[in-house]
Design an enzyme around this catalytic site. Structure first.
Site, PDB file in Angstrom:
ATOM      1  N   HIS B 238       0.817  -1.201   0.000  1.00  0.00           N
ATOM      2  CA  HIS B 238       0.000   0.000   0.000  1.00  0.00           C
ATOM      3  C   HIS B 238       0.849   1.249   0.000  1.00  0.00           C
ATOM      4  CE1 HIS B 238      -2.393  -3.234   1.896  1.00  0.00           C
ATOM      5  NE2 HIS B 238      -3.293  -2.817   0.993  1.00  0.00           N
ATOM      6  N   GLY B 239       2.145   1.099  -0.136  1.00  0.00           N
ATOM      7  CA  GLY B 239       3.011   2.265  -0.265  1.00  0.00           C
ATOM      8  C   GLY B 239       3.335   2.931   1.043  1.00  0.00           C
TER       9      GLY B 239
END
Lengths: 416, 273
Positions: B238-239
């Site tokens: 999800h970064g």
């Protein structure tokens, strides 16, 4: 008071007094006099065996059943008569009657139960013999008679453990027969008793084994113990139950003195006590002894004295009887004695136990009932001469004696 | 016609004994237990000594024997045939003498009893505690699991700037040998700007070694080392960007990477867990 005699000989008597308790007795003309040397002591065991298992009820059931209704079951036995009696509240008469009939007509005498009961003979005898009077009276009968009445009420020691179930069955078969039984009830309807008797007490008919006729011999038995009190009884043959002589002897007994009449009194009015008191200052007790059986009787004196003056006491008592035999008794004495006798008799039949006993004994002997007033009249009909003659019979008769205690100073029969 | 009772006159109690199969409430009772060999206990309460006590004792008539039956369920009122056994083998010496008072020895007896009780109580408590803890500790992790729970890492195998990943308790463990530049860079970061404020020195024991559990605090993926905008770790799922101290700088993760418990054993080894 109703009395019926069934064709098979059974007597049924009842008195409906509407009392809250009922008392029923089965009286049987059997006792230790019907024992033979092979089955001595069997009536003693029979007395103790009244709660053993029967055909209709187990031992536990009899005990529990009677206890549950608050009743009681007893056996009273003399040398000639056994009475099984139950007492309970009126409402439970059926229950206890069932047990009573079971016990008297259908006992099983299971061998193991009989074996377990035999040690009780010893205990019973030991308790009874705590009182020297019991031992003296047993010895007296053994000394006075050759057979039948000489048999002891309590089982001889050598027979404990040897009485078998078969002997008990045999004895019951031969003695508990209808013609020798009476069913008596107080506080119960006559019809109930009659029905019960016709249904259940019919099983053994006939008169069973006849007992031997008692033969009086006149002997003496002395038992030396260490006791400081000497109990002695000197008797001669007396009157048979129901004879006019019996009444004369009873009156003579009261003329001479038959125990204290006032509770905690010192019995000074008794002729015997007065004459013995002149002979000794030591503590003593003396009474005229009288017992009547169906074919014989005993009359005499019974003394309790200190070991050292036993001779004086016995001789003084006998001299007093001799004085009466020589006419030394006034009409006033005789009347007083009659009143005492009447009072005693009437008071004894005031309780239901005494009344049951009285009705039952009479039913067994004659199958009739004498009302208390008739009995009182019979007593009144005794004359002074009858009393004197009775005393003469004693003085001239062959004597028997039994004594217990420290007998160093107690004279033998031939010394009296 | 007179019955035995009437002919005999007032029957004194001794010439008629009673035989009651089922005694009613007012009857005298005989002993219920039959002892074949023992003497029968008798009622010996009546010494006949004086004129008054002899009064009425002479027999007047025939015997009516009515024996007291032993009904199986009869109640005994007198237990005078019960023998009490001899307990002297169990009793204390101090109290066996019937003629001396036992008060003198009561203190020592009591003291001894209380001491024994207390000692037994203590011993029992100790034993009980041990037993209970043994049973309950058997429910905790077993030895093989515990053995797996620690990991020993040789630090000399990890060069500077390198991040090594190990499997520890089923999770990836990152051990990073940081360079001095990374250390000073992380020390200068403003703590108040961080999402999960923690100073770098609070997260490490020795500044050149940072040990982290390599599980992203967002949703549990494994971050990639030496990646992301802050020179630390980057979670590809999800970064989330983490720095060289494992603190979250950018992205959806809420917390810093977890620092496990570890211990430096000697110069060269660290035990994690």
């Amino acid at each position: 008071m109703q009395i019926t005699k069934l064709p098979n000989g059974l007597v049924i008597a009842s008195l409906e007094n509407f009392s809250p308790t009922s008392r029923i007795g089965v009286f049987i003309k059997t006792g230790s006099r019907y024992e033979t040397t092979s089955n001595l002591g069997i009536t003693h065991l029979l007395r103790l065996a009244s709660n053993l298992t029967t055909k209709g009820a187990s031992s536990f059931r009899i005990t529990r059943g009677i206890e549950a209704v608050g009743g009681s079951l007893s056996v009273h036995a003399t040398r000639e008569k056994m009475a099984y009696s139950v007492e309970c509240l009126r409402d439970y008469v059926d229950t206890v009657m069932e047990y009573l009939l079971n016990v008297t007509t259908a006992p099983e005498f299971r061998p193991w139960e009989v074996a377990d009961l035999q040690p009780q003979l010893k205990i019973d005898k030991t308790i009874a013999l705590q009182n020297p009077q019991v031992g003296v009276l047993e010895n007296l009968h053994a000394a006075a008679y050759k057979n039948a009445l000489a048999n002891p009420l309590y089982c001889p020691d050598y027979r404990v453990g040897k009485i078998t179930s078969e002997q008990l069955h045999h004895f019951v078969e031969n003695n508990f027969t209808s013609s020798r039984m009476a069913l008596v009830g107080i506080g119960i309807k006559h019809s109930t008793l009659k029905q019960v008797a016709e249904q259940f007490l019919n099983i053994r008919s006939g008169s069973g084994a006849p007992g031997a006729k008692a033969v009086y011999r006149g002997g003496e038995i002395r038992k030396q113990t260490g006791d400081s009190l000497v109990h002695a009884a000197v008797v001669a043959e007396g009157a048979v139950v129901g004879s006019p002589e019996a009444n004369a002897f009873s009156v003579l007994q009261y003329v001479l003195g038959a125990g204290p009449l006032v509770k905690r009194g010192s019995n000074v009015t008794s002729k015997l006590t007065q004459s013995v008191a002149k002979a000794t200052s030591q503590p003593f007790d003396v009474s005229a002894f009288n017992v009547n059986y169906s074919d014989s009787g005993l009359f005499g004196i019974y003394t309790i004295s200190q070991a050292l003056n036993a001779g004086e006491v016995i001789k003084a008592a006998l001299n007093q009887v001799k004085a009466v035999a020589q006419g030394g008794v006034t009409d006033a004495d005789v009347t007083a004695a009659k009143n005492q006798l009447k009072g005693n008799y009437l008071m004894s039949v005031e309780t239901s136990e005494g009344l049951l006993n009285e009705i039952g004994s009479e039913s067994l002997v004659s199958g009739t009932h004498t009302s208390p007033s008739a009995a009182a009249q019979k007593i009144d009909s005794v004359a002074t001469t009858d009393v004197v003659n009775a005393a003469k019979k004693f003085i001239s008769g062959k004597k028997s004696m039994a004594a217990t205690g420290d007998l160093g100073s107690t004279p033998f029969l031939d010394e009296l | 016609m007179l019955s035995v009772a009437a002919r005999a006159g007032p029957l004194a109690p001794f010439v008629s004994a009673a035989a009651h199969a089922v005694p009613g409430p007012l009857r005298p009772l005989a002993p219920a237990v039959v002892h074949r060999d023992q003497k029968v206990p008798l009622d010996l309460k009546r010494p006949l000594l004086c004129r008054e006590s002899l009064s009425g004792r002479a027999a007047r008539g025939g015997l009516v024997a009515s024996a007291s039956l032993n009904a199986p369920a009869s109640v005994r009122c007198v237990h005078n045939d019960v023998t009490v056994p001899d307990f002297s083998a169990y009793r204390r010496q101090d109290v066996q003498d019937a003629n001396t008072s036992s008060q003198g020895s009561s203190d020592s007896r009591k003291g001894f009893s209380y001491l024994m009780t207390a000692a037994t109580g203590v011993a029992t408590a100790y034993v009980a505690k041990n037993v209970v803890t043994q049973f309950i500790s058997s429910l905790s992790a077993s030895a093989d699991v515990l053995a797996l729970s620690k990991i020993e890492i040789k630090l000399s195998d990890i060069p500077e700037g390198k991040n090594m990943a190990f499997k520890w308790r089923g999770k990836p463990l990152f051990v990073r040998h940081r360079t001095q530049a990374e250390i000073s860079q992380e020390a200068q970061v403003d703590v108040s700007q961080l999402r999960d404020p923690q100073h770098d020195l609070d997260r490490v024991k020795k500044p050149e070694w940072v040990i982290l559990v390599g599980v992203c605090t967002h949703l549990g993926c494994v971050p990639i080392a030496n990646a992301g905008d802050f020179g630390g770790y980057y979670c590809p799922c999800h970064g989330s960007h983490y720095d060289a101290s494992g603190r979250i700088r950018k992205g959806p993760a809420p917390l810093n990477l977890e620092v496990p418990a570890y211990q430096f054993v000697g110069d060269d080894t660290v035990v994690v867990g």
